[in-house]
Design a protein around this motif. Structure first.
Motif, PDB file in Angstrom:
ATOM      1  N   PHE A   1       0.610  -1.018   0.271  1.00 61.89           N
ATOM      2  CA  PHE A   1       0.268  -0.432   0.219  1.00 61.89           C
ATOM      3  C   PHE A   1       0.877   0.820   0.315  1.00 61.89           C
ATOM      4  N   ASN A   2       0.976   1.620  -1.251  1.00 59.02           N
ATOM      5  CA  ASN A   2       2.238   3.029  -0.998  1.00 59.02           C
ATOM      6  C   ASN A   2       0.822   4.267  -1.367  1.00 59.02           C
ATOM      7  N   ASN A   3       1.567   4.452  -0.283  1.00 61.36           N
ATOM      8  CA  ASN A   3       0.628   6.279  -0.131  1.00 61.36           C
ATOM      9  C   ASN A   3       1.894   7.427   0.779  1.00 61.36           C
ATOM     10  N   SER A   4       3.393   7.113   0.425  1.00 58.66           N
ATOM     11  CA  SER A   4       4.083   7.993   0.754  1.00 58.66           C
ATOM     12  C   SER A   4       4.000   8.293   2.064  1.00 58.66           C
ATOM     13  N   ALA A   5       3.709   7.639   3.258  1.00 60.45           N
ATOM     14  CA  ALA A   5       3.652   8.659   4.227  1.00 60.45           C
ATOM     15  C   ALA A   5       3.254   7.473   5.289  1.00 60.45           C
ATOM     16  N   PHE A   6       3.831   7.543   6.689  1.00 57.48           N
ATOM     17  CA  PHE A   6       3.378   7.201   7.727  1.00 57.48           C
ATOM     18  C   PHE A   6       2.027   7.051   8.237  1.00 57.48           C
ATOM     19  N   GLY A   7       1.319   6.339   7.193  1.00 59.01           N
ATOM     20  CA  GLY A   7      -0.094   6.566   7.152  1.00 59.01           C
ATOM     21  C   GLY A   7      -0.823   6.955   8.595  1.00 59.01           C
ATOM     22  N   TRP A   8      -1.378   5.731   9.289  1.00 58.57           N
ATOM     23  CA  TRP A   8      -1.908   5.948  10.833  1.00 58.57           C
ATOM     24  C   TRP A   8      -1.506   6.898  10.901  1.00 58.57           C
ATOM     25  N   ILE A   9      -0.627   7.704  11.211  1.00 62.54           N
ATOM     26  CA  ILE A   9       0.293   8.300  12.230  1.00 62.54           C
ATOM     27  C   ILE A   9      -0.216  10.060  11.574  1.00 62.54           C
ATOM     28  N   LYS A  10      -0.300   9.614  10.511  1.00 60.15           N
ATOM     29  CA  LYS A  10      -0.620  11.259   9.617  1.00 60.15           C
ATOM     30  C   LYS A  10      -2.506  11.922  10.132  1.00 60.15           C
ATOM     31  N   ALA A  11      -2.855  10.410   9.735  1.00 64.31           N
ATOM     32  CA  ALA A  11      -4.283  10.404  10.292  1.00 64.31           C
ATOM     33  C   ALA A  11      -4.763  10.994  12.298  1.00 64.31           C
ATOM     34  N   LEU A  12      -3.609  10.142  12.568  1.00 68.14           N
ATOM     35  CA  LEU A  12      -3.871  11.373  13.910  1.00 68.14           C
ATOM     36  C   LEU A  12      -3.573  12.607  14.223  1.00 68.14           C
ATOM     37  N   GLN A  13      -2.614  12.969  13.638  1.00 68.31           N
ATOM     38  CA  GLN A  13      -2.438  14.095  13.490  1.00 68.31           C
ATOM     39  C   GLN A  13      -3.421  14.980  12.922  1.00 68.31           C
ATOM     40  N   LYS A  14      -4.220  14.776  11.209  1.00 68.51           N
ATOM     41  CA  LYS A  14      -5.164  15.600  11.256  1.00 68.51           C
ATOM     42  C   LYS A  14      -6.370  15.184  12.390  1.00 68.51           C
ATOM     43  N   LEU A  15      -6.845  14.234  12.850  1.00 68.77           N
ATOM     44  CA  LEU A  15      -7.898  14.575  14.090  1.00 68.77           C
ATOM     45  C   LEU A  15      -7.495  15.235  14.435  1.00 68.77           C
ATOM     46  N   HIS A  16      -6.199  15.312  15.246  1.00 70.21           N
ATOM     47  CA  HIS A  16      -5.629  15.464  16.740  1.00 70.21           C
ATOM     48  C   HIS A  16      -4.960  17.186  17.045  1.00 70.21           C
ATOM     49  N   CYS A  17      -4.102  16.995  15.504  1.00 72.40           N
ATOM     50  CA  CYS A  17      -3.025  18.075  16.308  1.00 72.40           C
ATOM     51  C   CYS A  17      -3.667  19.209  14.720  1.00 72.40           C
ATOM     52  N   LYS A  18      -4.716  18.948  14.472  1.00 72.19           N
ATOM     53  CA  LYS A  18      -5.864  20.466  13.673  1.00 72.19           C
ATOM     54  C   LYS A  18      -4.328  19.942  11.845  1.00 72.19           C
ATOM     55  N   GLU A  19      -4.676  18.984  11.671  1.00 75.34           N
ATOM     56  CA  GLU A  19      -3.865  19.126  10.534  1.00 75.34           C
ATOM     57  C   GLU A  19      -1.834  19.547   9.989  1.00 75.34           C
ATOM     58  N   LYS A  20      -1.502  19.707  11.166  1.00 73.73           N
ATOM     59  CA  LYS A  20      -0.307  19.626  11.144  1.00 73.73           C
ATOM     60  C   LYS A  20       0.441  18.544  11.341  1.00 73.73           C
TER      61      LYS A  20
END
Length: 565
Positions: free
Chosen positions: A478-497
């Motif tokens: 699954f190539n999404n060029s990111a640590f996707g799980w952590i990026k989703a958490l940053q979206k939910l809890h860190c105002k997309e920072k």
């Protein structure tokens, strides 16, 4: 017979025919002994000690025999830790053998000197340094006994140079092993008759009985017994992620996965509306109970629990009744008593209503299954994978990106199929080496590995191992060029920072080709369909680099995340 030869002979006594490892300068005597026993023992060379332990873990899960890994001293012992810890916490019997520096060098800052006993004590059932060659047979017997009995788990043995080279005296012969401990769980325990009769009475009185199965039920091979009991009582069966696949997913009583990650709403409803809940081989931990909020407090609800480890009984909820024992043995005994004391039940209106909701769920899911957006949605990738799965399929997933989609949408239609995922510590880099271990446990199976970019970065070297051994696996990246799980958490809890979660996609297919694999780059639905057709018809390993949508673009089916949207 020297110590190294004795270790190999003891492995043969315990019917070990494969072990996984990485060579080192402290283990050359062991490798000489392995060389001389190639007709009886296959040694699988890994590219990383962590991978060797993951291979042994997956092998044990599927073969129901202890998995054996061996690694050298120092860094080898350190790198083995993640795999051993995962196996132990998941109740998987893995015996890790590390060669060690000479005893004569203790305390002298000998290169690679390490207090391995202290290192491994907190992550194993038993950790021991063998300091006398005469103790090797005794210690090997103890290692297999500890690993396979009670709650199975990991054992670590450190073997110093003097023990590997030392000669075993004639008085220590002949060598022998305990055949009871060649498989696990060894010496299955049963519940007391009086407690089983009480449990049967609670189940018989239930108007809405739900069975919840965890990883312990799979490790115990309790699937047939669970299904027979569910069918007798017309009771829905739901599972934790580790219990997934205990029954065929198309069975009318198998309602799906519960908990926070990749849940099925109808499975949650089966728990919340039940008046009697029977947990089988389930720790009732944070994920499966959504941080201990499910089941909610309900007047009159009875919670029953069966677990091999008495420490887990009533650990997180006030149980009405607990029975310590092996999942398969206890369920078989319960079924015998149920048939004596109850009539065969027919499906209730409640069960039919749950299945109606289940049907609606899958109809709604078809919308995502048909989407042809670019990059591809993970839902679509799993849906296309389902079309190719047969009764021999074993799907191995890394933690991270594939998890919520495979637990929610994967369809295993046979009890011979399995879904394996590291759920105790959730370490990345598991799936690729685990495919190797799975192959030696089930050489007839069609193996599928699911992993994201982060996992690939941690285990890419084992692509060479898969290529070298020509393991006919389907590897889906699954190539999404990111640590996707952590990026989703940053979206939910860190105002997309978003911070330190994105990286270049580059060309992983070229990397796989460099390791000797056939590889395909996939961006469209048509390429995915063609790629899977090619991969599943191939007798050689295929690497599919699939450009997939990041979790941050469309929040995946994680219950707690969906509440925060």
């Amino acid at each position: 017979m020297n110590g190294a030869q004795t270790i190999v002979e003891m492995l043969k006594q315990y019917q070990v025919n494969v072990l996984f490892g990485v060579p080192g300068d402290t283990s050359i005597k062991l490798y000489e002994a392995l060389y001389d026993n190639q007709d009886d023992l296959t040694h699988v060379m890994a590219k990383d000690e962590r991978s060797a332990a993951f291979m042994a873990d997956a092998y044990a899960r599927l073969s129901h025999k202890p998995g054996i890994c061996e690694c050298p001293s120092g860094a080898g012992s350190l790198y083995t830790v993640p795999g051993v810890a995962e196996a132990n916490a998941s109740s998987i019997p893995v015996i890790a053998i590390t060669s060690d520096v000479p005893l004569s060098g203790e305390g002298k800052q000998t290169i690679t000197e390490l207090d391995t006993q202290k290192l491994y004590e907190s992550i194993t059932k038993w950790a021991y340094v063998v300091k006398d060659v005469k103790k090797v047979p005794e210690v090997m017997r103890r290692a297999f006994r500890i690993a396979t009995t009670g709650r199975p788990g990991a054992v670590h043995l450190a073997i110093p140079k003097e023990v590997l080279y030392g000669e075993l005296p004639e008085a220590a012969l002949p060598l022998y092993g305990d055949k009871n401990c060649c498989h696990y769980p060894a010496f299955r325990t049963r519940g007391a008759r009086v407690e089983l009769e009480k449990m049967v009475a609670h189940m018989a009185d239930a108007r809405k009985l739900t069975l919840i199965v965890g990883g312990g039920a799979n490790h115990s091979q309790a699937g047939d017994a669970v299904q027979a009991m569910a069918e007798w009582m017309a009771a829905p069966v739901v599972s934790t992620i580790s219990g997934q696949g205990i029954m065929p997913d198309n069975h009318p009583l198998a309602l799906g996965v519960i908990g926070d990650n990749g849940f099925h709403p109808h499975a949650h409803r089966a728990i919340e509306e039940a008046d009697v809940l029977l947990y089988i081989g389930c720790k009732m931990g944070s994920v499966s109970t959504i941080n201990w909020t499910m089941p909610s407090k309900k007047t009159g609800r009875k919670i029953l629990q069966i677990d091999l480890n008495p420490e887990m009984l009533s650990n997180n909820f006030p149980n009405t009744l607990s029975v310590a024992g092996d999942a398969r043995s206890v369920v078989e005994d319960l079924l015998t008593l149920l048939k004596e004391k109850t009539a065969h039940r027919q499906a209730s209106d409640w069960l039919n209503d749950l299945n109606a909701q289940r049907c609606s769920f899958w109809q709604e899911a078809e919308k995502n299954f048909q989407m042809d957006t670019i990059p591809l949605k993970p839902h679509r990738i799993i849906a296309e994978l389902n079309r190719h799965l047969d009764e021999t399929a074993i799907v191995i997933s890394d933690a991270g990106t594939p998890t919520p989609y495979s637990t929610r949408y994967l369809r295993l239609a046979s009890k011979n199929s399995r879904y394996i995922i590291p759920r105790s510590y959730g370490g990345l880099g598991y799936a690729i080496p685990a495919v190797v271990g799975a192959h030696f446990a089930r050489p007839d199976a069609k193996l599928v590995g699911l992993f994201g970019d982060g996992s690939l970065g941690m285990s890419a070297g084992e692509l060479e191992t898969i290529s070298r051994l020509n393991i006919p696996a389907v590897l889906i990246h699954f190539n999404n060029s990111a640590f996707g799980w952590i990026k989703a958490l940053q979206k939910l809890h860190c105002k997309e920072k978003y911070f330190s979660v994105d990286f270049n996609s580059n060309n992983p297919a070229k990397v796989a080709e460099g390791f000797g694999l056939k590889a395909l780059s996939i961006e469209t639905v048509e390429e995915l369909e063609q790629g899977l057709d090619i991969a599943f018809s191939s007798k050689t390993p295929i690497f599919l680099d699939v450009k997939s949508e990041p979790e941050s673009d469309d929040i995946p089916p994680v219950y707690s995340w969906m509440q925060n949207r």
